[in-house]
Design a protein around this motif. Sequence first.
Motif, PDB file in Angstrom:
ATOM      1  N   LEU A 196       0.835  -1.213   0.000  1.00  0.00           N
ATOM      2  CA  LEU A 196       0.000   0.000   0.000  1.00  0.00           C
ATOM      3  C   LEU A 196       0.862   1.252   0.000  1.00  0.00           C
ATOM      4  CD1 LEU A 196      -3.017   0.803   0.122  1.00  0.00           C
ATOM      5  CD2 LEU A 196      -2.770   0.949   2.605  1.00  0.00           C
ATOM      6  N   SER A 197       1.884   1.249   0.842  1.00  0.00           N
ATOM      7  CA  SER A 197       2.787   2.418   0.879  1.00  0.00           C
ATOM      8  C   SER A 197       3.573   2.544  -0.421  1.00  0.00           C
ATOM      9  CB  SER A 197       3.756   2.277   2.063  1.00  0.00           C
ATOM     10  OG  SER A 197       3.058   2.220   3.287  1.00  0.00           O
ATOM     11  N   ARG A 198       3.991   1.405  -0.996  1.00  0.00           N
ATOM     12  CA  ARG A 198       4.768   1.437  -2.233  1.00  0.00           C
ATOM     13  C   ARG A 198       3.928   2.000  -3.383  1.00  0.00           C
ATOM     14  NH1 ARG A 198       5.442  -1.123  -6.748  1.00  0.00           N
ATOM     15  NH2 ARG A 198       3.741  -2.556  -6.275  1.00  0.00           N
ATOM     16  N   ILE A 199       2.665   1.550  -3.437  1.00  0.00           N
ATOM     17  CA  ILE A 199       1.797   2.044  -4.512  1.00  0.00           C
ATOM     18  C   ILE A 199       1.554   3.548  -4.364  1.00  0.00           C
ATOM     19  CG2 ILE A 199      -0.566   1.925  -5.383  1.00  0.00           C
ATOM     20  CD1 ILE A 199      -0.497  -1.075  -4.818  1.00  0.00           C
ATOM     21  N   ASN A 200       1.337   3.975  -3.137  1.00  0.00           N
ATOM     22  CA  ASN A 200       1.117   5.402  -2.891  1.00  0.00           C
ATOM     23  C   ASN A 200       2.330   6.225  -3.322  1.00  0.00           C
ATOM     24  OD1 ASN A 200      -0.119   7.722  -2.062  1.00  0.00           O
ATOM     25  ND2 ASN A 200       0.237   7.400   0.122  1.00  0.00           N
ATOM     26  N   ALA A 201       3.533   5.778  -2.935  1.00  0.00           N
ATOM     27  CA  ALA A 201       4.753   6.502  -3.304  1.00  0.00           C
ATOM     28  C   ALA A 201       5.003   6.432  -4.811  1.00  0.00           C
ATOM     29  CB  ALA A 201       5.938   5.927  -2.543  1.00  0.00           C
ATOM     30  N   GLN A 202       4.757   5.247  -5.409  1.00  0.00           N
ATOM     31  CA  GLN A 202       5.011   5.079  -6.833  1.00  0.00           C
ATOM     32  C   GLN A 202       4.135   6.010  -7.671  1.00  0.00           C
ATOM     33  OE1 GLN A 202       4.174   1.130  -8.212  1.00  0.00           O
ATOM     34  NE2 GLN A 202       4.784   1.556 -10.341  1.00  0.00           N
ATOM     35  N   TYR A 203       2.847   6.038  -7.352  1.00  0.00           N
ATOM     36  CA  TYR A 203       1.947   6.869  -8.149  1.00  0.00           C
ATOM     37  C   TYR A 203       2.113   8.350  -7.824  1.00  0.00           C
ATOM     38  CZ  TYR A 203      -0.438   2.976 -10.315  1.00  0.00           C
ATOM     39  OH  TYR A 203      -0.728   1.879 -11.091  1.00  0.00           O
ATOM     40  N   ALA A 204       2.505   8.637  -6.595  1.00  0.00           N
ATOM     41  CA  ALA A 204       2.798  10.036  -6.269  1.00  0.00           C
ATOM     42  C   ALA A 204       3.971  10.538  -7.106  1.00  0.00           C
ATOM     43  CB  ALA A 204       3.094  10.186  -4.782  1.00  0.00           C
ATOM     44  N   ASP A 205       4.978   9.679  -7.297  1.00  0.00           N
ATOM     45  CA  ASP A 205       6.128  10.056  -8.121  1.00  0.00           C
ATOM     46  C   ASP A 205       5.711  10.210  -9.589  1.00  0.00           C
ATOM     47  OD1 ASP A 205       9.120  10.324  -8.485  1.00  0.00           O
ATOM     48  OD2 ASP A 205       8.724   8.594  -9.767  1.00  0.00           O
ATOM     49  N   LYS A 206       4.890   9.288 -10.091  1.00  0.00           N
ATOM     50  CA  LYS A 206       4.432   9.386 -11.477  1.00  0.00           C
ATOM     51  C   LYS A 206       3.584  10.644 -11.701  1.00  0.00           C
ATOM     52  CE  LYS A 206       4.450   4.423 -12.523  1.00  0.00           C
ATOM     53  NZ  LYS A 206       3.624   3.275 -12.953  1.00  0.00           N
ATOM     54  N   ILE A 207       2.680  10.900 -10.745  1.00  0.00           N
ATOM     55  CA  ILE A 207       1.811  12.081 -10.889  1.00  0.00           C
ATOM     56  C   ILE A 207       2.632  13.361 -10.797  1.00  0.00           C
ATOM     57  CG2 ILE A 207      -0.044  13.379  -9.776  1.00  0.00           C
ATOM     58  CD1 ILE A 207      -1.264  10.665  -8.970  1.00  0.00           C
ATOM     59  N   SER A 208       3.608  13.377  -9.890  1.00  0.00           N
ATOM     60  CA  SER A 208       4.469  14.569  -9.755  1.00  0.00           C
ATOM     61  C   SER A 208       5.264  14.810 -11.027  1.00  0.00           C
ATOM     62  CB  SER A 208       5.410  14.416  -8.556  1.00  0.00           C
ATOM     63  OG  SER A 208       4.688  14.304  -7.360  1.00  0.00           O
ATOM     64  N   LYS A 209       5.790  13.718 -11.620  1.00  0.00           N
ATOM     65  CA  LYS A 209       6.543  13.872 -12.866  1.00  0.00           C
ATOM     66  C   LYS A 209       5.646  14.390 -13.988  1.00  0.00           C
ATOM     67  CE  LYS A 209       9.675  11.397 -15.971  1.00  0.00           C
ATOM     68  NZ  LYS A 209       9.020  11.915 -17.179  1.00  0.00           N
ATOM     69  N   ALA A 210       4.427  13.855 -14.083  1.00  0.00           N
ATOM     70  CA  ALA A 210       3.501  14.306 -15.117  1.00  0.00           C
ATOM     71  C   ALA A 210       3.113  15.775 -14.898  1.00  0.00           C
ATOM     72  CB  ALA A 210       2.258  13.426 -15.131  1.00  0.00           C
ATOM     73  N   GLN A 211       2.872  16.136 -13.637  1.00  0.00           N
ATOM     74  CA  GLN A 211       2.550  17.534 -13.350  1.00  0.00           C
ATOM     75  C   GLN A 211       3.728  18.451 -13.633  1.00  0.00           C
ATOM     76  OE1 GLN A 211       1.237  17.355  -9.264  1.00  0.00           O
ATOM     77  NE2 GLN A 211      -0.922  17.045  -9.841  1.00  0.00           N
ATOM     78  N   SER A 212       4.949  17.963 -13.326  1.00  0.00           N
ATOM     79  CA  SER A 212       6.145  18.753 -13.644  1.00  0.00           C
ATOM     80  C   SER A 212       6.262  18.975 -15.150  1.00  0.00           C
ATOM     81  CB  SER A 212       7.395  18.064 -13.102  1.00  0.00           C
ATOM     82  OG  SER A 212       8.565  18.774 -13.469  1.00  0.00           O
ATOM     83  N   ASP A 213       6.008  17.926 -15.931  1.00  0.00           N
ATOM     84  CA  ASP A 213       6.034  18.073 -17.392  1.00  0.00           C
ATOM     85  C   ASP A 213       4.943  19.034 -17.858  1.00  0.00           C
ATOM     86  OD1 ASP A 213       8.115  16.297 -17.436  1.00  0.00           O
ATOM     87  OD2 ASP A 213       6.854  14.544 -17.901  1.00  0.00           O
ATOM     88  N   LYS A 214       3.789  18.977 -17.200  1.00  0.00           N
ATOM     89  CA  LYS A 214       2.701  19.883 -17.567  1.00  0.00           C
ATOM     90  C   LYS A 214       3.082  21.340 -17.285  1.00  0.00           C
ATOM     91  CE  LYS A 214      -0.794  20.716 -14.930  1.00  0.00           C
ATOM     92  NZ  LYS A 214      -2.027  20.646 -14.123  1.00  0.00           N
ATOM     93  N   PHE A 215       3.669  21.579 -16.106  1.00  0.00           N
ATOM     94  CA  PHE A 215       4.065  22.953 -15.760  1.00  0.00           C
ATOM     95  C   PHE A 215       5.175  23.446 -16.696  1.00  0.00           C
ATOM     96  CE2 PHE A 215       2.696  21.825 -11.205  1.00  0.00           C
ATOM     97  CZ  PHE A 215       1.398  22.221 -11.483  1.00  0.00           C
TER      98      PHE A 215
END
Length: 452
Positions: free
Chosen positions: A241-260
Amino acid sequence: MLNISHNKLNKKVDLSVFKSSKDIFNKDYYKTFNKFLLATAIVLFIILFLPWTQNITGQGLVTTLTPNQRPQTIQSQIPGRIEEWFVREGDSVKKGDTILRISEIKSEYFDDQLVERTNQQIQAKSSSVNAYQGKVKALNRQVSALINEQKLKMEQTKNKLMQAKLKVQSDSIDFEAAKTNIKIAETQFNRIQTLQDEGLKAMKDVEEKRLKLQETQAKLLSQENKYLASKNEVINAQIELSRINAQYADKISKAQSDKFTAQSSQFDTEAQVTKLENDYTNYKIRNSLLYVTAPQSGFINKALRGGIGVTFKEGEELVGIMPAKYDLAVETFVRPIDLPLLHPGEKVRIQFDGWPAIVFSGWPNVSYGTYGAKVIAIERFISSNGKYRVLLAPDEEDHEWPEAIRVGSGAKTIALLEDVPIWFELWRQINSFPPNYYQPENGESSTKDAKK
């Protein structure tokens, strides 16, 4: 000759014997002369009591009533080189007519297709903006998909965690049951062992109970192992559960960084498009400034920059123009001491240069060749010549001004004040006193206030 001799000629020579002396000395000329002096004195005395209009004289120039009607010069807003003239001095032009054509002298504007190429740059940058907008939308969709996938993975992992917790509970119950079974098996084994020692039970029964006890112990170990494995699955589910949360948080952050980053590039490109559009508009306006046009209808006075190929800076005077329609006025200058005597709306007489006139400043009614005017405006600040400027407009109730008058010609002005006797005016002039201070008819006189 000087009379340096003591001999008196009139005592030695008798003048009465001469014919001319008889004609002169025997007539009463002095009586006629005395009568002439007396009559002149009476006439002068009567004249002293005749009315005299006090006035303020000044020198001025013919101008126009409003600033937009006055002669002006035409300048170019950009530096350039004269290429072609379309008018001659004295020509009549209408508003917007082309006066001359100029060319650029700055190297950055030499390109004939500068406007078209700038427009192409705007289109390219606009396409880049659209591409960045599409990338931002795609990244937004990617972020939304990752968020939804994260929610599903989290729900799935939470379900596994719940299953692992339930399995732990189930294995814990089985483990407790195994503990109970082993206690029962040990009790039965001890009981059958005692009975066998007493000879009441056979050895076979003891072996059976021993075998059952061993089986129960094996089941206890197996249930304990299952119980520990179930607890380990709970821990693994929590870690997942913690791994999935961290993994998707990293993916979402990277996608948001690319968006910005894409948005930043989009905004930067939009700023470049805006700058290019500004340059495009400036270039179009600059191209239109290559043709110098008349700001209003009028007549060309004088070309101030002649020839072909002459270069000039921005703001330099190129040609003078006189508006076709204008309302004449006269600007005159009065001394500061006379300024309080003038008020807007007062009558003024004007003598124009070149128009014959017979002027009696104190008797305006008998003057000839002067024209009526009235005060329109009085300057609030003194001019460079040490006098105050007064603007005069034609008097509608008087004769019309001559049509042949041109702006810039000279004029002499006479501002009419109070009517006083001639003796008072002479006395004022001898003592260098100013004219009587007064207020217009619609105002109250300061002298009347003083008397009250």
